[in-house]
Design a protein around this motif. Sequence first.
Motif, PDB file in Angstrom:
ATOM      1  N   ARG A 183       0.463  -1.122  -0.155  1.00 16.55           N
ATOM      2  CA  ARG A 183       0.264  -0.522  -0.145  1.00 16.55           C
ATOM      3  C   ARG A 183       0.407   0.996   0.132  1.00 16.55           C
ATOM      4  NH1 ARG A 183      -2.883  -3.125   4.369  1.00 16.55           N
ATOM      5  NH2 ARG A 183      -4.454  -3.878   3.386  1.00 16.55           N
ATOM      6  N   ASP A 184       0.787   1.816  -0.366  1.00 17.71           N
ATOM      7  CA  ASP A 184       0.744   3.680  -0.194  1.00 17.71           C
ATOM      8  C   ASP A 184       1.525   3.779   1.503  1.00 17.71           C
ATOM      9  OD1 ASP A 184       1.580   3.824  -2.955  1.00 17.71           O
ATOM     10  OD2 ASP A 184      -0.269   4.683  -3.675  1.00 17.71           O
ATOM     11  N   ALA A 185       0.129   3.953   2.073  1.00 12.44           N
ATOM     12  CA  ALA A 185       0.060   3.753   3.003  1.00 12.44           C
ATOM     13  C   ALA A 185       0.504   2.762   4.686  1.00 12.44           C
ATOM     14  CB  ALA A 185      -0.941   4.751   3.421  1.00 12.44           C
ATOM     15  N   PHE A 186       1.312   3.816   5.042  1.00 16.85           N
ATOM     16  CA  PHE A 186       1.675   2.710   6.263  1.00 16.85           C
ATOM     17  C   PHE A 186       1.737   3.422   7.571  1.00 16.85           C
ATOM     18  CE2 PHE A 186       5.754   3.881   3.117  1.00 16.85           C
ATOM     19  CZ  PHE A 186       5.815   2.569   3.569  1.00 16.85           C
ATOM     20  N   ARG A 187       1.663   1.629   8.813  1.00 18.46           N
ATOM     21  CA  ARG A 187       0.851   1.436   9.332  1.00 18.46           C
ATOM     22  C   ARG A 187       1.634   1.846  10.738  1.00 18.46           C
ATOM     23  NH1 ARG A 187       0.193  -3.300   7.715  1.00 18.46           N
ATOM     24  NH2 ARG A 187       1.958  -3.995   8.589  1.00 18.46           N
ATOM     25  N   ALA A 188       3.246   1.736  10.731  1.00 18.27           N
ATOM     26  CA  ALA A 188       3.968   2.742  11.377  1.00 18.27           C
ATOM     27  C   ALA A 188       3.804   3.871  11.806  1.00 18.27           C
ATOM     28  CB  ALA A 188       5.469   2.448  10.957  1.00 18.27           C
ATOM     29  N   HIS A 189       4.319   4.022  12.767  1.00 17.84           N
ATOM     30  CA  HIS A 189       4.191   5.500  13.816  1.00 17.84           C
ATOM     31  C   HIS A 189       5.030   6.813  12.364  1.00 17.84           C
ATOM     32  CE1 HIS A 189       4.939   8.572  16.867  1.00 17.84           C
ATOM     33  NE2 HIS A 189       4.743   8.221  17.766  1.00 17.84           N
ATOM     34  N   GLU A 190       4.097   7.506  12.554  1.00 15.31           N
ATOM     35  CA  GLU A 190       4.648   9.494  11.896  1.00 15.31           C
ATOM     36  C   GLU A 190       5.681   9.376  11.502  1.00 15.31           C
ATOM     37  OE1 GLU A 190       2.023   8.883  13.672  1.00 15.31           O
ATOM     38  OE2 GLU A 190       0.046   9.212  13.084  1.00 15.31           O
ATOM     39  N   ARG A 191       6.692   9.838  12.920  1.00 17.74           N
ATOM     40  CA  ARG A 191       8.112   9.860  13.083  1.00 17.74           C
ATOM     41  C   ARG A 191       8.886   9.350  11.977  1.00 17.74           C
ATOM     42  NH1 ARG A 191      10.766  11.682  18.629  1.00 17.74           N
ATOM     43  NH2 ARG A 191      12.876  12.164  17.910  1.00 17.74           N
ATOM     44  N   SER A 192       8.746   7.833  12.683  1.00 18.02           N
ATOM     45  CA  SER A 192       8.830   6.957  11.797  1.00 18.02           C
ATOM     46  C   SER A 192       9.357   6.879  10.151  1.00 18.02           C
ATOM     47  CB  SER A 192       9.519   5.928  12.266  1.00 18.02           C
ATOM     48  OG  SER A 192       9.069   5.017  13.557  1.00 18.02           O
ATOM     49  N   ARG A 197      11.251   8.551   4.869  1.00 18.28           N
ATOM     50  CA  ARG A 197      11.244   9.012   3.635  1.00 18.28           C
ATOM     51  C   ARG A 197      12.332   9.999   3.460  1.00 18.28           C
ATOM     52  NH1 ARG A 197       6.507   8.221   1.505  1.00 18.28           N
ATOM     53  NH2 ARG A 197       4.723   7.581   2.398  1.00 18.28           N
ATOM     54  N   ALA A 198      13.006  10.203   4.620  1.00 16.44           N
ATOM     55  CA  ALA A 198      13.958  11.786   4.636  1.00 16.44           C
ATOM     56  C   ALA A 198      15.819  10.542   4.033  1.00 16.44           C
ATOM     57  CB  ALA A 198      13.674  12.194   5.848  1.00 16.44           C
ATOM     58  N   SER A 199      15.324   9.379   4.457  1.00 14.77           N
ATOM     59  CA  SER A 199      16.692   8.555   4.821  1.00 14.77           C
ATOM     60  C   SER A 199      16.415   8.453   3.003  1.00 14.77           C
ATOM     61  CB  SER A 199      16.483   7.436   4.967  1.00 14.77           C
ATOM     62  OG  SER A 199      15.437   6.456   4.455  1.00 14.77           O
ATOM     63  N   SER A 200      17.758   7.215   2.909  1.00 18.62           N
ATOM     64  CA  SER A 200      18.176   6.432   1.680  1.00 18.62           C
ATOM     65  C   SER A 200      17.430   5.220   0.961  1.00 18.62           C
ATOM     66  CB  SER A 200      19.996   6.820   1.595  1.00 18.62           C
ATOM     67  OG  SER A 200      20.006   5.090   2.700  1.00 18.62           O
ATOM     68  N   VAL A 201      16.723   4.350   2.518  1.00 13.94           N
ATOM     69  CA  VAL A 201      16.366   3.416   1.682  1.00 13.94           C
ATOM     70  C   VAL A 201      15.183   4.550   0.783  1.00 13.94           C
ATOM     71  CG1 VAL A 201      14.034   2.506   2.692  1.00 13.94           C
ATOM     72  CG2 VAL A 201      16.070   3.106   3.963  1.00 13.94           C
ATOM     73  N   ARG A 202      15.658   3.312  -0.643  1.00 16.11           N
ATOM     74  CA  ARG A 202      14.573   3.557  -1.233  1.00 16.11           C
ATOM     75  C   ARG A 202      12.974   2.526  -1.278  1.00 16.11           C
ATOM     76  NH1 ARG A 202      15.363  -0.179  -7.191  1.00 16.11           N
ATOM     77  NH2 ARG A 202      13.533   0.986  -8.144  1.00 16.11           N
ATOM     78  N   ILE A 203      12.370   2.984  -1.833  1.00 14.55           N
ATOM     79  CA  ILE A 203      10.875   2.820  -1.129  1.00 14.55           C
ATOM     80  C   ILE A 203       9.944   2.954  -2.354  1.00 14.55           C
ATOM     81  CG2 ILE A 203       8.491   3.585   0.233  1.00 14.55           C
ATOM     82  CD1 ILE A 203      10.209   5.789   1.506  1.00 14.55           C
ATOM     83  N   LEU A 204       9.239   1.287  -2.744  1.00 14.83           N
ATOM     84  CA  LEU A 204       8.659   0.635  -3.717  1.00 14.83           C
ATOM     85  C   LEU A 204       6.696   0.385  -3.149  1.00 14.83           C
ATOM     86  CD1 LEU A 204      11.395  -0.801  -4.944  1.00 14.83           C
ATOM     87  CD2 LEU A 204      10.534   0.876  -5.495  1.00 14.83           C
ATOM     88  N   THR A 205       6.163   1.759  -3.154  1.00 18.02           N
ATOM     89  CA  THR A 205       4.906   1.574  -3.112  1.00 18.02           C
ATOM     90  C   THR A 205       3.697   1.794  -4.347  1.00 18.02           C
ATOM     91  OG1 THR A 205       4.856   3.320  -2.450  1.00 18.02           O
ATOM     92  CG2 THR A 205       5.221   1.571  -1.012  1.00 18.02           C
ATOM     93  N   PRO A 206       2.957   0.798  -4.251  1.00 19.30           N
ATOM     94  CA  PRO A 206       2.081  -0.083  -3.776  1.00 19.30           C
ATOM     95  C   PRO A 206       2.786  -1.804  -4.894  1.00 19.30           C
ATOM     96  CG  PRO A 206       0.400   0.802  -5.322  1.00 19.30           C
ATOM     97  CD  PRO A 206       1.528   1.408  -5.669  1.00 19.30           C
ATOM     98  N   TYR A 207       4.192  -2.004  -3.898  1.00 23.21           N
ATOM     99  CA  TYR A 207       4.381  -2.879  -4.624  1.00 23.21           C
ATOM    100  C   TYR A 207       4.114  -4.324  -3.812  1.00 23.21           C
ATOM    101  CZ  TYR A 207       7.024  -0.855  -9.096  1.00 23.21           C
ATOM    102  OH  TYR A 207       7.620   0.240 -10.116  1.00 23.21           O
ATOM    103  N   GLU A 208       4.173  -5.858  -4.613  1.00 18.75           N
ATOM    104  CA  GLU A 208       4.482  -6.735  -3.837  1.00 18.75           C
ATOM    105  C   GLU A 208       5.778  -7.857  -4.240  1.00 18.75           C
ATOM    106  OE1 GLU A 208       0.191  -8.305  -2.915  1.00 18.75           O
ATOM    107  OE2 GLU A 208      -0.263  -6.872  -4.085  1.00 18.75           O
ATOM    108  N   VAL A 209       5.528  -8.661  -3.472  1.00 13.98           N
ATOM    109  CA  VAL A 209       6.866  -9.813  -3.942  1.00 13.98           C
ATOM    110  C   VAL A 209       6.252 -10.361  -4.523  1.00 13.98           C
ATOM    111  CG1 VAL A 209       8.535 -11.172  -3.729  1.00 13.98           C
ATOM    112  CG2 VAL A 209       8.432  -9.099  -1.690  1.00 13.98           C
ATOM    113  N   ALA A 210       6.653 -11.146  -5.570  1.00 14.71           N
ATOM    114  CA  ALA A 210       5.911 -11.982  -7.239  1.00 14.71           C
ATOM    115  C   ALA A 210       6.928 -13.211  -7.002  1.00 14.71           C
ATOM    116  CB  ALA A 210       6.294 -11.157  -8.691  1.00 14.71           C
TER     117      ALA A 210
END
Length: 324
Positions: A183-192, A197-210
């Motif tokens: 999903r585009d929205a996360f269930r995690a704490h807003e601060r986290s 989103r400000a980190s170097s982690v690559r975020i892929l949404t909405p994606y699933e492992v095929a």
Amino acid sequence: MSGELSADLVVVGAGPTGLYATYYAGFRGLSVVVVDALDQLGGQMSVLYPEKPVFDVAGFPRVRAQDLVDSLIEQAALAEPTYLLGHDAVGLEQFDDGVAVTTDRGVRIRAGALLVTGGMGRFTPRPLPAGGDYAGRGLRYAVPRPAELTGRDVLIVGGGDSAVDWALCLEPLAASVTLVHRRDAFRAHERSVTELRASSVRILTPYEVADVRGDDRVAEVDVAGPDGVETLKVDELVAALGFKADLAALSSWGIGMSRRHIAVDRSMRTTLPRVFGAGDITDFEGKVRLISVGFGEAALAVNNLVPLVRPDLPVVPGHSSDAA
């Protein structure tokens, strides 16, 4: 260990809420036996997230999960509790003046009241369907020792607190970190999430492992999303999809449930006499599942059960500083 024990209170669950409840019951003058299915104190926090930073505990701007558990264990020791670790609470008997809890290893604990804070059987991870038999061969469901993933290309699947926390924890250690969520929205704490989103982690949404591929261990993972399928080079695949607890014992006890949690009222009473609940295992209108809330619920439960166990003691304990 087998036989019979007695105490004023039996606490089922030795996670943070159960440990604080143990201390607080001792502070109120009760003797305590603590039962947990795991073979160590601290619950899932110690087993799965010992290196995770925790931000929502009063008095700690930031605290390592295991350090928090260690402090709670030290605090609980003031109550001089008896611990039964590696014991599933499987049986419940009720009497006019108390309860008796039986474990799967033949121990029976007679007490004036029962406080359930978790620890109800082994918990198992929700599987990654496409992961097949790669568990232990590059696919893992927890990251208790993040340093093991140093220099690795890591793919994390999930959108809750664990997924986001592990992504942030591994960012400075791993060669690369990619987070996939359906999903585009996360269930995690807003601060986290903001930090993610400000980190170097690559975020892929909405994606699933095929698909997951590799010879002896995971080497490639196909992820499917709105732009099609992308193949990622992966050394470590972390499926942070949550855990399932075996709550069969609760059903056999006849305790009232709400959305697969124990239903409690504002005094943390369950539908069974002399049985109380606190922490993530409970549910009521407006419930918020935070460690800090669990601590408050533990104190609320203990204070309300005290007069049942010790009629000479009031619900309201007064200020702790008055006892110094």
